[in-house]
Motif scaffolding. Structure first.
Motif, PDB file in Angstrom:
ATOM      1  N   ARG A 143      39.845  38.736  50.949  1.00 29.16           N
ATOM      2  CA  ARG A 143      38.675  38.802  50.064  1.00 29.16           C
ATOM      3  C   ARG A 143      37.533  37.941  50.605  1.00 29.16           C
ATOM      4  O   ARG A 143      36.362  38.328  50.565  1.00 29.16           O
ATOM      5  CB  ARG A 143      39.060  38.372  48.647  1.00 29.16           C
ATOM      6  CG  ARG A 143      40.084  39.282  47.993  1.00 29.16           C
ATOM      7  CD  ARG A 143      40.574  38.732  46.666  1.00 29.16           C
ATOM      8  NE  ARG A 143      39.589  38.824  45.608  1.00 29.16           N
ATOM      9  CZ  ARG A 143      39.391  39.902  44.848  1.00 29.16           C
ATOM     10  NH1 ARG A 143      40.136  40.976  45.036  1.00 29.16           N
ATOM     11  NH2 ARG A 143      38.479  39.917  43.905  1.00 29.16           N
ATOM     12  N   GLN A 147      44.889  39.401  48.419  1.00 24.59           N
ATOM     13  CA  GLN A 147      45.019  38.149  49.177  1.00 24.59           C
ATOM     14  C   GLN A 147      43.659  37.486  49.409  1.00 24.59           C
ATOM     15  O   GLN A 147      42.709  38.129  49.856  1.00 24.59           O
ATOM     16  CB  GLN A 147      45.665  38.443  50.535  1.00 24.59           C
ATOM     17  CG  GLN A 147      47.101  38.936  50.419  1.00 24.59           C
ATOM     18  CD  GLN A 147      47.609  39.439  51.750  1.00 24.59           C
ATOM     19  OE1 GLN A 147      47.040  39.161  52.802  1.00 24.59           O
ATOM     20  NE2 GLN A 147      48.680  40.215  51.715  1.00 24.59           N
ATOM     21  N   ALA A 148      43.641  36.181  49.129  1.00 23.98           N
ATOM     22  CA  ALA A 148      42.370  35.450  49.240  1.00 23.98           C
ATOM     23  C   ALA A 148      41.742  35.520  50.634  1.00 23.98           C
ATOM     24  O   ALA A 148      40.528  35.735  50.740  1.00 23.98           O
ATOM     25  CB  ALA A 148      42.568  33.998  48.808  1.00 23.98           C
ATOM     26  N   ASP A 151      46.771  44.837  49.486  1.00 19.32           N
ATOM     27  CA  ASP A 151      46.460  43.653  50.284  1.00 19.32           C
ATOM     28  C   ASP A 151      45.129  42.996  49.923  1.00 19.32           C
ATOM     29  O   ASP A 151      44.841  41.893  50.376  1.00 19.32           O
ATOM     30  CB  ASP A 151      46.456  44.015  51.779  1.00 19.32           C
ATOM     31  CG  ASP A 151      47.848  44.337  52.276  1.00 19.32           C
ATOM     32  OD1 ASP A 151      48.767  43.583  51.904  1.00 19.32           O
ATOM     33  OD2 ASP A 151      48.022  45.337  52.993  1.00 19.32           O
TER      34      ASP A 151
END
Lengths: 305, 381
Positions: B278, B274-275, B271
């Motif tokens: 992050r 995912q932007a 996971d």
């Protein structure tokens, strides 16, 4: 670990303060969005204040300190890119230095004018050229930022290529952004502190109301954080530190901007009060380098891969 | 300015980590998940602190004349960071080395020093702090637990609350009221916790098993020789103590380690690609590092021999922001961590809520920043 200013740094900041003293207050009758001074710019260049990074015993932290201090002035000075980014590319590039992200020509460029050095940074490398009159398009209509801005129409094919890695320039750009934002945040906060301490309503200064006090105190906390993260990023030269500093600066700018104008009441809607000179510069800085999301992604990549 | 650790400082940190690695039990994270004030950890700390003392790493920052190694404020900070990062295996004894020892040296009688310092130095003594009362929290100077001198005995009546370690402590560093003068009417008594008339009740809490207590004092008799400092000197003494404690616990360090741990779990699950995850992780890291540098700026003042002022409140509030952000990150993206999947993240989450409440509420820190850092005019009272 050694976080106090050394003698050289103290001395340089004292010099900067005394040189900029005539520019510490905005002129009474100038009500423009962006305030600049060619004379101030010339004096800074003449005294070498934008070239301290290259001096071995001074370095990037001192340059960041100077940028932070200059950003507190009501006058916008192109100091950050010249002081903290230019030395990596070519210390002789003529000023002002206008940093542009490859593929982002739709965005307004700070300090762009004919004769300025444009540095384009992106996946295809680092290129520079001197902007001609044809390559600079003045904005149509009013500009709501505290910087002089213009648009770049194109990037010439014969732009000079530089050896430096684009990531390294982006890192330095983030440090420059954070150091400048730190000064803008500090000056904006100070101007709000002064106003709210003097302005009386209900028989007492409005700064005595906790509704303002706590939000101003939180603003001090984040402003202090931006200052230290910017200096740390300048000092370590680390890509993660630089991205965190830029991210925190943009987060802080977003957090305090509307509060500050709000606390000034109707004065916060005027150009008579100088607050906008700092907050409307911060607005444009929050759009730089892709904004918070892009800087956060850069930080995550640098820290965790 | 230099933001890197010196080789000696890095070696000191490595040595501490190696010591903990070698001397903590294999199931340490599970064992310590209820925090430094849990009964299990408190008991463990009695043996463990003795070991630290034998290896000269219980109080290396103390001056040589009281048995320390004379290391500086940076080493004290490194010690605190490493210990807190490991879930504070010193338990409540961290207070001994941070402020009780130095305060005893400065204000204690010869008898008090010779009685307590050797026990502290051997890592055998646990204190509790009898400060807060049901009606005196942030407004500590309004405290009402009364001590009346009858001959050469103080008779103490009243109640303390939120007292960490009270259930297992040997001695209470107790604030009592000896006159009606708000601040100059407060006196410190050092009270053995097995004195007749003391009742301790544990308060079930969100922050870990066995952490907080209420303590009742019913006609508790304390010899005048157990008074610490003069009558009415308590405020001056605890102000001094706070200069040793003001930086507080290095919560930013545990928050950052918890964040790194959460990121590792997210990488394992895929996971972290995912932007949104992050971006939020980076925001948390920025808050942790902002708090860290703000604290470091204060440590530098101590190194330079300068007085630490209201900026410590700013640094502490920065720590609260970091703690909250990381706690929220874990809940949002690694919810399983608080349902048995990570003892470490559970421990962090339970401690996180304390950051803005203990050792001076966050709102009090904001008041101090507003008045003393920003210089805003005072609120009318």
């Amino acid at each position: 670990m050694q976080l106090s200013l050394n003698e050289d740094q103290t001395q340089i900041l004292d010099f900067v303060d005394s040189l900029t003293r005539p520019y510490a207050a905005p002129p009474l009758h100038d009500a423009s969005f962006a305030l600049t001074s060619d004379q101030l710019d010339a004096e800074l260049v003449e005294n070498g204040f934008l070239d301290v990074m290259a001096i071995e015993e001074l370095g990037a932290v001192t340059a960041a300190l100077v940028v932070e201090r200059l950003a507190r002035l009501p006058y916008a000075v192109e100091a950050a890119a010249s002081s903290l980014v230019r030395p990596l590319i070519d210390p002789e590039l003529p000023r002002p230095i206008c940093l542009v992200e490859e593929g982002q020509l739709r965005k307004p460029v700070r300090f762009l004018k004919p004769g300025a050095t444009v540095v384009v940074v992106g996946p295809s490398g680092v290129r520079s050229f001197t902007a001609s009159a044809e390559q600079v398009r003045e904005p149509v209509g009013e500009v709501l930022y505290g910087y002089p801005v213009a648009y770049l129409t194109d990037i010439p094919d014969d732009a000079r290529r530089h050896e430096v890695a684009p990531d390294e320039v982006l890192r330095a750009w983030r440090v420059a952004l954070a150091a400048e934002a730190a000064g803008l945040l500090a000056a904006a906060l100070q101007s709000v502190v002064t106003y709210t301490s003097e302005r009386q309503q209900f028989g007492r200064p409005i700064a005595t109301f906790q509704a303002l006090r706590h939000r101003l105190a939180e603003a001090q906390v984040v402003t202090n954080g931006v200052y230290w993260l910017a200096l740390k990023a300048a000092g370590t030269g680390d890509a993660g530190d630089a991205a965190l500093a830029a991210l925190h600066a943009q987060e802080a700018a977003k957090r305090v901007g509307y509060d500050y104008h709000q606390f000034l009441g109707a004065m916060g809607m005027t150009v008579e009060h100088p607050l906008h000179l700092w907050t409307y510069r911060l607005k444009l800085l929050t759009a730089e380098l892709g904004g918070r999301g892009a800087n956060a992604l850069a930080a995550a990549e640098a820290i965790w891969g | 300015m230099n933001f890197e650790w010196s080789e000696e400082q890095q070696a000191f940190r490595d040595k501490l980590h190696a010591f903990l690695q070698a001397n903590l039990p294999d199931d340490w994270e599970e064992f310590s998940k209820h925090g430094p004030a849990s009964p299990d950890l408190t008991e463990f700390a009695r043996t463990f602190c003795r070991k630290l003392a034998e290896n000269d790493i219980l109080f290396p920052h103390w001056p040589r004349e009281i048995g320390g190694a004379g290391l500086g404020p940076w080493e004290q900070q490194i010690l605190a960071e490493v210990m807190w990062e490991w879930g504070e295996p010193r338990g409540g004894q961290y207070m001994n080395v941070n402020w009780i020892g130095p305060t005893l040296v400065r204000y204690g009688t010869e008898e008090q020093k010779s009685r307590y310092l050797p026990q502290i130095a051997r890592g055998e003594m646990l204190w509790c702090q009898g400060f807060s009362e049901p009606n005196s929290g942030s407004d500590l100077a309004s405290l009402r637990t009364r001590a009346v001198l009858e001959g050469d005995i103080y008779k103490v009546n009243g109640q303390k609350i939120w007292t960490s370690y009270a259930g297992l402590a040997d001695t209470c560093f107790l604030l009592t009221r000896t006159s009606d003068d708000r601040k100059r009417g407060i006196t410190i008594l050092l009270v053995p916790m097995d004195t007749p008339g003391i009742t301790v009740r544990q308060i079930p809490s969100l922050i870990g098993e066995g952490d907080i207590h209420e303590v009742f004092f019913d006609d508790v008799e304390v010899p005048v020789t157990q008074r610490f400092g003069e009558e009415g000197q308590a405020w001056e003494i605890i102000s001094y103590s706070l200069t040793n404690e003001r930086l507080g616990i290095p919560r930013y360090q545990l928050a950052r380690k918890a964040l790194d741990r959460a990121v590792t779990m997210l990488k394992d699950s895929g996971d972290f690609a995912q932007a949104p995850v992050r971006i939020e992780a980076a925001r948390c890291a920025a808050l942790c590092e902002a708090a860290r540098t703000a604290i470091y700026a204060i440590v530098q003042k101590r190194v330079d021999g300068l007085a630490v002022g209201p900026e410590s409140s700013s640094a502490r509030f920065a720590t609260v922001m970091a703690e909250r952000a990381v706690s929220e990150f874990v809940v949002e993206f690694v919810p399983e961590a608080l349902a048995g999947a990570s003892a470490y993240l559970q421990m962090h989450h339970q401690r996180g809520i304390v950051a803005g409440i203990a050792s001076g509420a966050a709102e009090i820190q904001l008041n101090i920043i507003a008045g003393d850092v920003l210089g805003l005019p005072r609120e009318p009272r």
